[in-house]
Design a protein around this motif. Sequence first.
Motif, PDB file in Angstrom:
ATOM      1  N   VAL A  19       0.776  -0.891   0.257  1.00  0.00           N
ATOM      2  CA  VAL A  19      -0.248   0.067   0.112  1.00  0.00           C
ATOM      3  C   VAL A  19       0.826   1.033  -0.076  1.00  0.00           C
ATOM      4  N   LEU A  20       1.992   1.829   1.239  1.00  0.00           N
ATOM      5  CA  LEU A  20       3.010   1.948   0.575  1.00  0.00           C
ATOM      6  C   LEU A  20       3.440   2.739  -0.227  1.00  0.00           C
ATOM      7  N   VAL A  21       4.272   0.832  -1.030  1.00  0.00           N
ATOM      8  CA  VAL A  21       5.042   2.031  -1.586  1.00  0.00           C
ATOM      9  C   VAL A  21       4.288   2.328  -2.756  1.00  0.00           C
ATOM     10  N   ASN A  22       3.022   2.248  -3.318  1.00  0.00           N
ATOM     11  CA  ASN A  22       2.205   2.611  -4.188  1.00  0.00           C
ATOM     12  C   ASN A  22       1.271   3.790  -4.309  1.00  0.00           C
ATOM     13  N   TYR A  23       0.835   4.584  -2.428  1.00  0.00           N
ATOM     14  CA  TYR A  23       0.087   5.301  -2.325  1.00  0.00           C
ATOM     15  C   TYR A  23       0.907   6.269  -1.545  1.00  0.00           C
ATOM     16  N   GLY A  24       2.089   5.885  -1.118  1.00  0.00           N
ATOM     17  CA  GLY A  24       2.080   7.286   0.006  1.00  0.00           C
ATOM     18  C   GLY A  24       1.743   7.146   1.326  1.00  0.00           C
ATOM     19  N   GLY A  25       2.035   8.313   1.869  1.00  0.00           N
ATOM     20  CA  GLY A  25       1.667   8.509   3.720  1.00  0.00           C
ATOM     21  C   GLY A  25       1.879   7.110   4.530  1.00  0.00           C
ATOM     22  N   ASP A  26       1.460   6.764   5.629  1.00  0.00           N
ATOM     23  CA  ASP A  26       1.404   6.350   6.310  1.00  0.00           C
ATOM     24  C   ASP A  26       0.582   5.297   7.260  1.00  0.00           C
ATOM     25  N   ILE A  27       0.482   3.741   7.579  1.00  0.00           N
ATOM     26  CA  ILE A  27      -0.570   2.734   7.194  1.00  0.00           C
ATOM     27  C   ILE A  27      -1.557   3.396   7.776  1.00  0.00           C
ATOM     28  N   THR A  28      -1.479   4.263   9.165  1.00  0.00           N
ATOM     29  CA  THR A  28      -2.671   4.350   9.689  1.00  0.00           C
ATOM     30  C   THR A  28      -3.734   5.295   9.104  1.00  0.00           C
ATOM     31  N   ASP A  29      -3.427   5.493   8.335  1.00  0.00           N
ATOM     32  CA  ASP A  29      -4.595   6.586   6.138  1.00  0.00           C
ATOM     33  C   ASP A  29      -4.890   6.212   5.879  1.00  0.00           C
ATOM     34  N   TYR A  30      -5.057   4.468   6.196  1.00  0.00           N
ATOM     35  CA  TYR A  30      -5.762   3.519   5.355  1.00  0.00           C
ATOM     36  C   TYR A  30      -7.248   2.707   6.153  1.00  0.00           C
ATOM     37  N   GLU A  31      -6.710   2.243   7.254  1.00  0.00           N
ATOM     38  CA  GLU A  31      -7.423   2.212   8.342  1.00  0.00           C
ATOM     39  C   GLU A  31      -9.052   2.115   8.438  1.00  0.00           C
ATOM     40  N   GLY A  32      -9.310   1.209   7.968  1.00  0.00           N
ATOM     41  CA  GLY A  32     -10.541   0.274   7.819  1.00  0.00           C
ATOM     42  C   GLY A  32     -11.182   0.290   6.414  1.00  0.00           C
ATOM     43  N   PHE A  33     -12.115   0.130   5.858  1.00  0.00           N
ATOM     44  CA  PHE A  33     -12.962  -0.029   4.656  1.00  0.00           C
ATOM     45  C   PHE A  33     -12.137  -0.108   3.403  1.00  0.00           C
ATOM     46  N   ASP A  34     -12.002  -0.436   2.520  1.00  0.00           N
ATOM     47  CA  ASP A  34     -11.338  -0.064   1.160  1.00  0.00           C
ATOM     48  C   ASP A  34     -11.218   1.354   1.186  1.00  0.00           C
ATOM     49  N   THR A  35     -10.152   1.859   1.657  1.00  0.00           N
ATOM     50  CA  THR A  35      -8.931   2.840   1.833  1.00  0.00           C
ATOM     51  C   THR A  35      -8.148   3.144   0.641  1.00  0.00           C
ATOM     52  N   VAL A  36      -8.171   1.871  -0.018  1.00  0.00           N
ATOM     53  CA  VAL A  36      -6.772   1.409  -0.537  1.00  0.00           C
ATOM     54  C   VAL A  36      -7.391   1.725  -2.136  1.00  0.00           C
ATOM     55  N   PRO A  37      -6.598   2.835  -2.819  1.00  0.00           N
ATOM     56  CA  PRO A  37      -7.335   3.041  -3.862  1.00  0.00           C
ATOM     57  C   PRO A  37      -7.498   2.458  -5.242  1.00  0.00           C
ATOM     58  N   GLY A  38      -6.455   2.058  -4.693  1.00  0.00           N
ATOM     59  CA  GLY A  38      -6.152   0.650  -5.785  1.00  0.00           C
ATOM     60  C   GLY A  38      -5.485  -0.199  -5.996  1.00  0.00           C
ATOM     61  N   PRO A  39      -4.770  -1.433  -7.155  1.00  0.00           N
ATOM     62  CA  PRO A  39      -3.933  -2.472  -6.519  1.00  0.00           C
ATOM     63  C   PRO A  39      -3.035  -2.136  -5.599  1.00  0.00           C
ATOM     64  N   ILE A  40      -2.389  -2.693  -5.099  1.00  0.00           N
ATOM     65  CA  ILE A  40      -1.018  -2.578  -4.730  1.00  0.00           C
ATOM     66  C   ILE A  40       0.211  -3.404  -5.577  1.00  0.00           C
ATOM     67  N   VAL A  41       1.769  -3.126  -5.205  1.00  0.00           N
ATOM     68  CA  VAL A  41       2.575  -4.230  -6.048  1.00  0.00           C
ATOM     69  C   VAL A  41       2.131  -5.575  -5.953  1.00  0.00           C
ATOM     70  N   PRO A  42       2.647  -6.253  -7.086  1.00  0.00           N
ATOM     71  CA  PRO A  42       2.393  -7.207  -6.799  1.00  0.00           C
ATOM     72  C   PRO A  42       2.947  -8.614  -5.549  1.00  0.00           C
ATOM     73  N   MET A  43       2.193  -9.134  -5.367  1.00  0.00           N
ATOM     74  CA  MET A  43       3.010  -9.875  -3.801  1.00  0.00           C
ATOM     75  C   MET A  43       2.077 -11.246  -4.298  1.00  0.00           C
ATOM     76  N   ILE A  44       3.348 -11.934  -3.454  1.00  0.00           N
ATOM     77  CA  ILE A  44       3.527 -13.127  -3.040  1.00  0.00           C
ATOM     78  C   ILE A  44       3.367 -14.143  -2.113  1.00  0.00           C
ATOM     79  N   ALA A  45       1.846 -14.560  -1.833  1.00  0.00           N
ATOM     80  CA  ALA A  45       2.377 -15.269   0.342  1.00  0.00           C
ATOM     81  C   ALA A  45       2.655 -16.582   0.176  1.00  0.00           C
TER      82      ALA A  45
END
Length: 382
Positions: A109-135
């Motif tokens: 999230v932070l790499v693509n959209y900046g700020g602090d992770i607390t800015d994205y607390e809650g539901f549907d606050t991430v504006p778009g896809p994050i970097v490719p992630m493999i778990a």
Amino acid sequence: MKDYSFKIPQNIEFGIGSLKKLPEILKKNKSDNVLLVSDRGLGSIGVVKKIQDIILDGGIKCTTYLDVIPNPTVDIVNDAAALYKECKATSVVALGGGSSMDVAKAVGVLVNYGGDITDYEGFDTVPGPIVPMIAIPTTAGTGSEVTASSVITDESRNYKLSVISYEILPKYAVLDPELIMTAPASIAASCGVDALIHAIEAYISVKATPFSDAMAEKAMELIGRNIRRFVANRKDEDAACAMMAGCNFAGIAFAWAKLGNVHAMSHPVSAYFHVAHGVANSILLPTVLRYNALADKGRYEVIYNYIRESSGNAERFEPEMLVEEVIKLNADLGIPKSLSEVGVKEETIPAMAKDAMKSGNILANPRQTTVKDVEELYRKAL
């Protein structure tokens, strides 16, 4: 039947030796430079090097971040995101349990959209896809490889915040049961019961659907029939495969049906007293099940028949039988009996109850719950 919808937008690779497909997956995502997010425990036993070697042997650059801890903090997310940018990575691989995956999602999230992770607390606050992630899970517990949430501890508030968005789902998950076959018995136990609780809470959730029920029931069958065997002998390949698959199905179930009071209440316990997530959940489960019995619609008996030691269905079932079976399971697996055993103090209960009520999981619990109810549940579990 109420209306519902679902989607499974991920790619899952399951099987012994499936880790060998990692370079191929990275190349499909046009990634030639990876940040590998994990912890020092996995580093010390050679698991990190194993994954790093697979990546490097595939001709792909790899930088490691190994400072993930249980209940990871905002500072850890910031440090990992800074390293991602510094090494000019193009994807992130999360190796470990839920903590590593939570950090990797937040980094994306932070790499693509900046700020602090607390800015994205809650539901549907991430504006778009994050970097490719493999778990790559190394425990059969969290199911984070298929869930749309990242839980991060904000130490300034003694609070575990949640970022919940389908934009942060890992693009790929590689489930290789070999990785969970070296887990200590205590980790296998607490993670295994955590996965079972994911399935149970999703199954009795007010948001449950036929789709989530199918995932939850198969998860309870696989975990319930195998958790004792797996904790007793982590080298039991069949049990390991069943636990890893069951954990994955449980994760899919609660991604769509949500959870309940157990998870809402366990997050403050971890935030205030640094109790491992799976241990906190396991301790709270009997108390919450007893409280929710009033709202049972016949599902307790289904759960009971999946997790009881003896085979077949109970002739005369009462909800308390499920509670007692869970207490016995916890005891068999060496789970502490009470919150006081893991250091929880009664004077913190009002603050923890207020934090628990902020969780959306309270709204999915089958029995309506007030802050006073939560305080009383904490005291009973104490």
